[in-house]
Design an enzyme around this catalytic site. Structure first.
Site, PDB file in Angstrom:
ATOM      1  N   LYS A  13      19.422  16.804  18.514  1.00 35.18           N
ATOM      2  CA  LYS A  13      18.195  16.092  18.113  1.00 35.18           C
ATOM      3  C   LYS A  13      17.323  16.978  17.224  1.00 35.18           C
ATOM      4  O   LYS A  13      16.889  16.565  16.154  1.00 35.18           O
ATOM      5  CB  LYS A  13      17.383  15.667  19.350  1.00 35.18           C
ATOM      6  CG  LYS A  13      18.168  14.817  20.340  1.00 35.18           C
ATOM      7  CD  LYS A  13      17.330  14.426  21.535  1.00 35.18           C
ATOM      8  CE  LYS A  13      16.899  15.558  22.442  1.00 35.18           C
ATOM      9  NZ  LYS A  13      18.009  16.230  23.168  1.00 35.18           N
ATOM     10  N   ARG A  88      11.266   9.792  27.430  1.00 35.84           N
ATOM     11  CA  ARG A  88      12.359  10.219  28.295  1.00 35.84           C
ATOM     12  C   ARG A  88      12.388   9.474  29.611  1.00 35.84           C
ATOM     13  O   ARG A  88      13.253   9.745  30.438  1.00 35.84           O
ATOM     14  CB  ARG A  88      12.167  11.702  28.623  1.00 35.84           C
ATOM     15  CG  ARG A  88      12.985  12.636  27.758  1.00 35.84           C
ATOM     16  CD  ARG A  88      12.516  14.036  28.116  1.00 35.84           C
ATOM     17  NE  ARG A  88      13.557  14.999  28.019  1.00 35.84           N
ATOM     18  CZ  ARG A  88      13.670  15.863  27.023  1.00 35.84           C
ATOM     19  NH1 ARG A  88      12.853  15.824  26.016  1.00 35.84           N
ATOM     20  NH2 ARG A  88      14.625  16.763  27.046  1.00 35.84           N
ATOM     21  N   ARG A 127      22.912  29.006  21.552  1.00 37.39           N
ATOM     22  CA  ARG A 127      21.917  28.829  20.490  1.00 37.39           C
ATOM     23  C   ARG A 127      20.768  29.827  20.589  1.00 37.39           C
ATOM     24  O   ARG A 127      20.447  30.327  21.660  1.00 37.39           O
ATOM     25  CB  ARG A 127      21.377  27.408  20.493  1.00 37.39           C
ATOM     26  CG  ARG A 127      20.325  27.167  21.509  1.00 37.39           C
ATOM     27  CD  ARG A 127      19.666  25.832  21.336  1.00 37.39           C
ATOM     28  NE  ARG A 127      19.066  25.444  22.592  1.00 37.39           N
ATOM     29  CZ  ARG A 127      18.562  24.274  22.831  1.00 37.39           C
ATOM     30  NH1 ARG A 127      18.603  23.340  21.912  1.00 37.39           N
ATOM     31  NH2 ARG A 127      18.028  24.011  23.997  1.00 37.39           N
ATOM     32  N   ARG A 161      15.878  30.460  24.531  1.00 32.89           N
ATOM     33  CA  ARG A 161      15.022  29.744  25.476  1.00 32.89           C
ATOM     34  C   ARG A 161      15.376  30.107  26.923  1.00 32.89           C
ATOM     35  O   ARG A 161      16.557  30.198  27.250  1.00 32.89           O
ATOM     36  CB  ARG A 161      15.191  28.231  25.282  1.00 32.89           C
ATOM     37  CG  ARG A 161      14.307  27.690  24.191  1.00 32.89           C
ATOM     38  CD  ARG A 161      14.629  26.288  23.800  1.00 32.89           C
ATOM     39  NE  ARG A 161      14.822  25.332  24.881  1.00 32.89           N
ATOM     40  CZ  ARG A 161      15.013  24.035  24.692  1.00 32.89           C
ATOM     41  NH1 ARG A 161      15.007  23.542  23.456  1.00 32.89           N
ATOM     42  NH2 ARG A 161      15.197  23.224  25.703  1.00 32.89           N
ATOM     43  N   ARG A 172      19.144  19.454  33.394  1.00 32.55           N
ATOM     44  CA  ARG A 172      18.554  18.669  32.296  1.00 32.55           C
ATOM     45  C   ARG A 172      19.444  17.472  31.961  1.00 32.55           C
ATOM     46  O   ARG A 172      18.952  16.390  31.639  1.00 32.55           O
ATOM     47  CB  ARG A 172      18.359  19.573  31.059  1.00 32.55           C
ATOM     48  CG  ARG A 172      17.170  20.521  31.228  1.00 32.55           C
ATOM     49  CD  ARG A 172      17.252  21.766  30.359  1.00 32.55           C
ATOM     50  NE  ARG A 172      17.326  21.533  28.942  1.00 32.55           N
ATOM     51  CZ  ARG A 172      17.728  22.446  28.052  1.00 32.55           C
ATOM     52  NH1 ARG A 172      18.088  23.659  28.455  1.00 32.55           N
ATOM     53  NH2 ARG A 172      17.762  22.156  26.779  1.00 32.55           N
TER      54      ARG A 172
HETATM   55  P1  AP5 Z   1      19.772  21.197  19.120  1.00 34.59           P
HETATM   56  O1  AP5 Z   1      19.540  20.480  17.829  1.00 34.59           O
HETATM   57  O2  AP5 Z   1      18.834  22.298  19.480  1.00 34.59           O
HETATM   58  O3  AP5 Z   1      19.878  20.137  20.304  1.00 34.59           O
HETATM   59  P2  AP5 Z   1      18.756  19.255  20.993  1.00 34.59           P
HETATM   60  O4  AP5 Z   1      19.330  17.902  21.213  1.00 34.59           O
HETATM   61  O5  AP5 Z   1      17.461  19.324  20.217  1.00 34.59           O
HETATM   62  O6  AP5 Z   1      18.664  20.008  22.380  1.00 34.59           O
HETATM   63  P3  AP5 Z   1      17.467  20.493  23.276  1.00 34.59           P
HETATM   64  O7  AP5 Z   1      18.042  21.428  24.271  1.00 34.59           O
HETATM   65  O8  AP5 Z   1      16.318  20.998  22.449  1.00 34.59           O
HETATM   66  O9  AP5 Z   1      17.091  19.181  23.966  1.00 34.59           O
HETATM   67  P4  AP5 Z   1      16.388  19.004  25.271  1.00 34.59           P
HETATM   68  O10 AP5 Z   1      16.182  17.539  25.179  1.00 34.59           O
HETATM   69  O11 AP5 Z   1      16.991  19.487  26.512  1.00 34.59           O
HETATM   70  O12 AP5 Z   1      15.120  19.987  25.122  1.00 34.59           O
HETATM   71  P5  AP5 Z   1      13.590  19.722  24.832  1.00 34.59           P
HETATM   72  O13 AP5 Z   1      13.073  20.855  24.075  1.00 34.59           O
HETATM   73  O14 AP5 Z   1      13.364  18.345  24.304  1.00 34.59           O
HETATM   74  O15 AP5 Z   1      21.268  21.747  19.111  1.00 34.59           O
HETATM   75  C1  AP5 Z   1      21.760  22.612  20.115  1.00 34.59           C
HETATM   76  C2  AP5 Z   1      22.668  23.697  19.501  1.00 34.59           C
HETATM   77  O16 AP5 Z   1      23.845  23.066  18.991  1.00 34.59           O
HETATM   78  C3  AP5 Z   1      22.044  24.425  18.291  1.00 34.59           C
HETATM   79  O17 AP5 Z   1      22.432  25.767  18.355  1.00 34.59           O
HETATM   80  C4  AP5 Z   1      22.637  23.735  17.060  1.00 34.59           C
HETATM   81  O18 AP5 Z   1      22.762  24.633  15.967  1.00 34.59           O
HETATM   82  C5  AP5 Z   1      24.000  23.298  17.580  1.00 34.59           C
HETATM   83  N1  AP5 Z   1      24.419  22.028  17.016  1.00 34.59           N
HETATM   84  C6  AP5 Z   1      23.621  20.928  16.785  1.00 34.59           C
HETATM   85  N2  AP5 Z   1      24.353  19.902  16.287  1.00 34.59           N
HETATM   86  C7  AP5 Z   1      25.640  20.362  16.222  1.00 34.59           C
HETATM   87  C8  AP5 Z   1      26.873  19.764  15.786  1.00 34.59           C
HETATM   88  N3  AP5 Z   1      26.935  18.511  15.341  1.00 34.59           N
HETATM   89  N4  AP5 Z   1      27.993  20.541  15.868  1.00 34.59           N
HETATM   90  C9  AP5 Z   1      27.956  21.829  16.336  1.00 34.59           C
HETATM   91  N5  AP5 Z   1      26.814  22.440  16.738  1.00 34.59           N
HETATM   92  C10 AP5 Z   1      25.658  21.714  16.683  1.00 34.59           C
HETATM   93  O19 AP5 Z   1      13.003  19.732  26.333  1.00 34.59           O
HETATM   94  C11 AP5 Z   1      12.957  20.928  27.102  1.00 34.59           C
HETATM   95  C12 AP5 Z   1      12.231  20.657  28.410  1.00 34.59           C
HETATM   96  O20 AP5 Z   1      10.869  20.257  28.134  1.00 34.59           O
HETATM   97  C13 AP5 Z   1      12.798  19.517  29.256  1.00 34.59           C
HETATM   98  O21 AP5 Z   1      13.862  19.944  30.078  1.00 34.59           O
HETATM   99  C14 AP5 Z   1      11.548  19.098  30.044  1.00 34.59           C
HETATM  100  O22 AP5 Z   1      11.289  19.978  31.101  1.00 34.59           O
HETATM  101  C15 AP5 Z   1      10.443  19.243  29.030  1.00 34.59           C
HETATM  102  N6  AP5 Z   1      10.209  17.999  28.238  1.00 34.59           N
HETATM  103  C16 AP5 Z   1      10.373  17.858  26.895  1.00 34.59           C
HETATM  104  N7  AP5 Z   1      10.076  16.602  26.514  1.00 34.59           N
HETATM  105  C17 AP5 Z   1       9.729  15.937  27.662  1.00 34.59           C
HETATM  106  C18 AP5 Z   1       9.342  14.597  27.923  1.00 34.59           C
HETATM  107  N8  AP5 Z   1       9.270  13.672  26.936  1.00 34.59           N
HETATM  108  N9  AP5 Z   1       9.073  14.260  29.208  1.00 34.59           N
HETATM  109  C19 AP5 Z   1       9.128  15.153  30.207  1.00 34.59           C
HETATM  110  N10 AP5 Z   1       9.497  16.443  30.028  1.00 34.59           N
HETATM  111  C20 AP5 Z   1       9.792  16.827  28.752  1.00 34.59           C
END
Ligand code: AP5
Length: 214
Positions: A13, A88, A127, A161, A172
């Site tokens: 994402k 979410r 990552r 992270r 997660r």
């Molecule tokens: P990346 O693009 O970073 O993936 P992502 O989907 O953004 O993953 P996240 O871990 O950031 O998502 P998340 O939803 O768990 O975390 P968030 O910060 O929202 O890609 C990952 C890796 O793969 C990278 O190294 C990239 O280079 C590589 N890659 C990407 N695409 C690829 C491909 N096609 N092929 C190969 N490699 C690839 O949330 C973190 C925490 O915050 C949550 O656990 C929760 O506690 C809290 N939180 C956040 N939002 C909310 C909400 N709305 N409600 C409640 N709690 C929340």
């Protein structure tokens, strides 16, 4: 244009949102990034969110919806928004409807990145990001052009992270299956859901998104 990018942790994402920002001049609204900034700054929201995030659980609906509302308030009305990691839960999805209506916006697309969860553990645990500008990299799939130097800003400082370990990643993913995937049927009824193979290369996923957004 206002779009939601959905998918389990590591689905890509953030990677795709960053490209859409460059390409379409849209604004990335990542609740994860906002919460990490709050934790770093030690704000009241950050103090509440820190332990929850480290366990891989979801922060309260009220907190994240208030963050999104404030960001939209500050945006020019003509600029498109990419909701990355929000909504979410069903209550967050309901809040987003009200927030969008208040800001005179409507949702155009909900795009789910479909992925294989075991492969995601490998993606996430490998990552890291530039400590200065936040550009994302991966130990195996996306390295800087010059080893140890950020492509974008030239910094040599990188960080990982605290929630990117296997145990937290599995939690997660469980949260995604239990609380986030159930929000999709409402958007499906409205005919605005598209699915993209998130296991394809970063470039191929980007092409698939372009085909949806054109
Ligand atoms: P990346 O693009 O970073 O993936 P992502 O989907 O953004 O993953 P996240 O871990 O950031 O998502 P998340 O939803 O768990 O975390 P968030 O910060 O929202 O890609 C990952 C890796 O793969 C990278 O190294 C990239 O280079 C590589 N890659 C990407 N695409 C690829 C491909 N096609 N092929 C190969 N490699 C690839 O949330 C973190 C925490 O915050 C949550 O656990 C929760 O506690 C809290 N939180 C956040 N939002 C909310 C909400 N709305 N409600 C409640 N709690 C929340």
């Amino acid at each position: 244009m206002n779009i939601i990018l959905l998918g389990p942790p590591g689905a890509g994402k953030g990677t795709q949102a960053a490209r859409l920002v460059d390409h379409y001049k849209m604004r990335q609204l990542s609740t994860g990034d906002m919460l990490r900034a709050a934790v770093k700054a030690g704000t009241p929201v950050g103090l509440q969110a820190k332990a929850v995030m480290e366990r891989g659980e979801l922060v309260s609906d009220e907190i994240v919806s208030a963050l999104i509302d404030a960001e939209l308030e500050a945006m020019p009305p003509e600029q498109g928004a990419i909701f990355d990691g929000y909504p979410r839960t069903k209550p967050q999805a309901a809040s987003l409807e009200q927030i969008l209506a208040r800001h005179g916006r409507k949702l155009d697309h909900v795009i789910e990145l479909e992925v294989n969860e075991d492969a995601l553990v490998d993606r996430i645990t490998g990552r890291y990001t530039c400590a200065n500008c936040g550009t994302g990299y991966h130990d195996r799939y996306h390295q800087p052009k010059v080893a140890g130097v950020c492509d974008k800003c030239g910094s040599t400082e990188f960080k990982r992270r605290p929630d990117d370990n296997e145990e937290t990643v599995r939690m997660r993913m469980q949260e995604y299956r239990a609380k986030t995937a159930p929000i999709l049927p409402v958007y499906e009824e409205r005919g605005i859901v598209s699915r993209v193979d998130g296991m394809a290369s970063i470039g191929d996923v980007a092409d698939a998104l372009d085909a949806i957004l054109k």
